[in-house]
Design a protein around this motif. Structure first.
Motif, PDB file in Angstrom:
ATOM      1  N   LEU A   4       0.857  -1.169   0.000  1.00 26.49           N
ATOM      2  CA  LEU A   4       0.000   0.000   0.000  1.00 26.49           C
ATOM      3  C   LEU A   4       0.899   1.227   0.000  1.00 26.49           C
ATOM      4  CD1 LEU A   4      -2.419  -1.123   2.871  1.00 26.49           C
ATOM      5  CD2 LEU A   4      -2.886  -1.196   0.421  1.00 26.49           C
ATOM      6  N   LYS A   5       0.449   2.325  -0.604  1.00 25.45           N
ATOM      7  CA  LYS A   5       1.232   3.558  -0.619  1.00 25.45           C
ATOM      8  C   LYS A   5       0.330   4.713  -0.183  1.00 25.45           C
ATOM      9  CE  LYS A   5       4.569   2.194  -4.096  1.00 25.45           C
ATOM     10  NZ  LYS A   5       5.698   2.034  -3.216  1.00 25.45           N
ATOM     11  N   THR A  10       5.195   3.361   2.414  1.00 26.12           N
ATOM     12  CA  THR A  10       4.812   2.095   1.802  1.00 26.12           C
ATOM     13  C   THR A  10       4.554   1.086   2.899  1.00 26.12           C
ATOM     14  OG1 THR A  10       6.195   2.543  -0.131  1.00 26.12           O
ATOM     15  CG2 THR A  10       5.562   0.250   0.235  1.00 26.12           C
ATOM     16  N   GLY A  11       3.435   0.386   2.788  1.00 23.77           N
ATOM     17  CA  GLY A  11       3.091  -0.610   3.791  1.00 23.77           C
ATOM     18  C   GLY A  11       2.896  -1.979   3.178  1.00 23.77           C
ATOM     19  N   SER A  12       3.293  -3.002   3.914  1.00 28.36           N
ATOM     20  CA  SER A  12       3.133  -4.379   3.444  1.00 28.36           C
ATOM     21  C   SER A  12       1.690  -4.828   3.614  1.00 28.36           C
ATOM     22  CB  SER A  12       4.065  -5.314   4.214  1.00 28.36           C
ATOM     23  OG  SER A  12       3.707  -5.343   5.583  1.00 28.36           O
ATOM     24  N   VAL A  13       1.331  -5.866   2.861  1.00 25.75           N
ATOM     25  CA  VAL A  13       0.025  -6.506   2.989  1.00 25.75           C
ATOM     26  C   VAL A  13       0.292  -7.991   3.184  1.00 25.75           C
ATOM     27  CG1 VAL A  13      -2.171  -7.058   1.861  1.00 25.75           C
ATOM     28  CG2 VAL A  13      -1.087  -4.817   1.475  1.00 25.75           C
ATOM     29  N   GLU A  14      -0.070  -8.493   4.364  1.00 30.19           N
ATOM     30  CA  GLU A  14       0.164  -9.905   4.670  1.00 30.19           C
ATOM     31  C   GLU A  14      -1.108 -10.502   5.251  1.00 30.19           C
ATOM     32  OE1 GLU A  14       4.052 -10.690   6.489  1.00 30.19           O
ATOM     33  OE2 GLU A  14       4.395  -8.536   6.348  1.00 30.19           O
ATOM     34  N   TYR A  15      -1.141 -11.830   5.336  1.00 30.51           N
ATOM     35  CA  TYR A  15      -2.314 -12.523   5.866  1.00 30.51           C
ATOM     36  C   TYR A  15      -1.896 -13.408   7.025  1.00 30.51           C
ATOM     37  CZ  TYR A  15      -6.356 -15.563   6.248  1.00 30.51           C
ATOM     38  OH  TYR A  15      -7.434 -16.259   6.731  1.00 30.51           O
ATOM     39  N   PHE A  23      -2.867  -7.948   7.692  1.00 28.34           N
ATOM     40  CA  PHE A  23      -2.096  -7.044   8.543  1.00 28.34           C
ATOM     41  C   PHE A  23      -0.897  -6.547   7.754  1.00 28.34           C
ATOM     42  CE2 PHE A  23       0.097 -11.010   8.991  1.00 28.34           C
ATOM     43  CZ  PHE A  23       1.415 -10.678   9.194  1.00 28.34           C
ATOM     44  N   GLY A  24      -0.227  -5.569   8.307  1.00 28.81           N
ATOM     45  CA  GLY A  24       0.968  -5.065   7.654  1.00 28.81           C
ATOM     46  C   GLY A  24       1.714  -4.099   8.542  1.00 28.81           C
TER      47      GLY A  24
END
Length: 113
Positions: A4-5, A10-15, A23-24
């Motif tokens: 995500l920006k 910038t952010g991570s996208v995880e499950y 989450f991230g």
């Protein structure tokens, strides 16, 4: 994994299988540890943007400059052979070693300078 920006962050996208949620964390912000979560991509995005806004608001209230995720300064350890080779190649091109390495990394990433 996606990203995500927002506002230069910038952010991570995880499950999380265990928690059954997305989450991230904001990348490049190890000291400040900005994290977020959500059940949907929309919730995750909203929480990410809210976390960034909260961080920026907190910095403003404390009168401190917000950290930048990546400053552009990077120390790289090279073997003596690679260091020597980069110095010689840079000299042949008439540029600094920093410029040579910056150009090489940009080419590897498909970025035109």
């Amino acid at each position: 994994m996606g990203y995500l920006k927002y506002k230069g962050y910038t952010g991570s996208v995880e499950y999380s299988e265990e928690d059954k949620c997305l989450f991230g964390k904001v990348q490049g912000m190890m000291r400040d540890g900005i994290t977020y979560e959500g059940q949907t991509v929309e919730e995750l995005t909203k929480d990410f943007e809210g976390a960034v806004d909260d961080y920026l608001q907190m910095c403003q209230e404390k009168g401190v400059e917000p950290r930048k995720p990546y400053t552009g300064v990077l120390n790289v350890r090279l073997s003596p052979e690679i260091h020597s080779g980069a110095a010689m190649a840079a000299s042949k091109e008439g540029i600094t070693i920093n410029a040579f390495i910056r150009n090489a990394v940009a080419r590897a990433l498909g970025i035109t300078l």
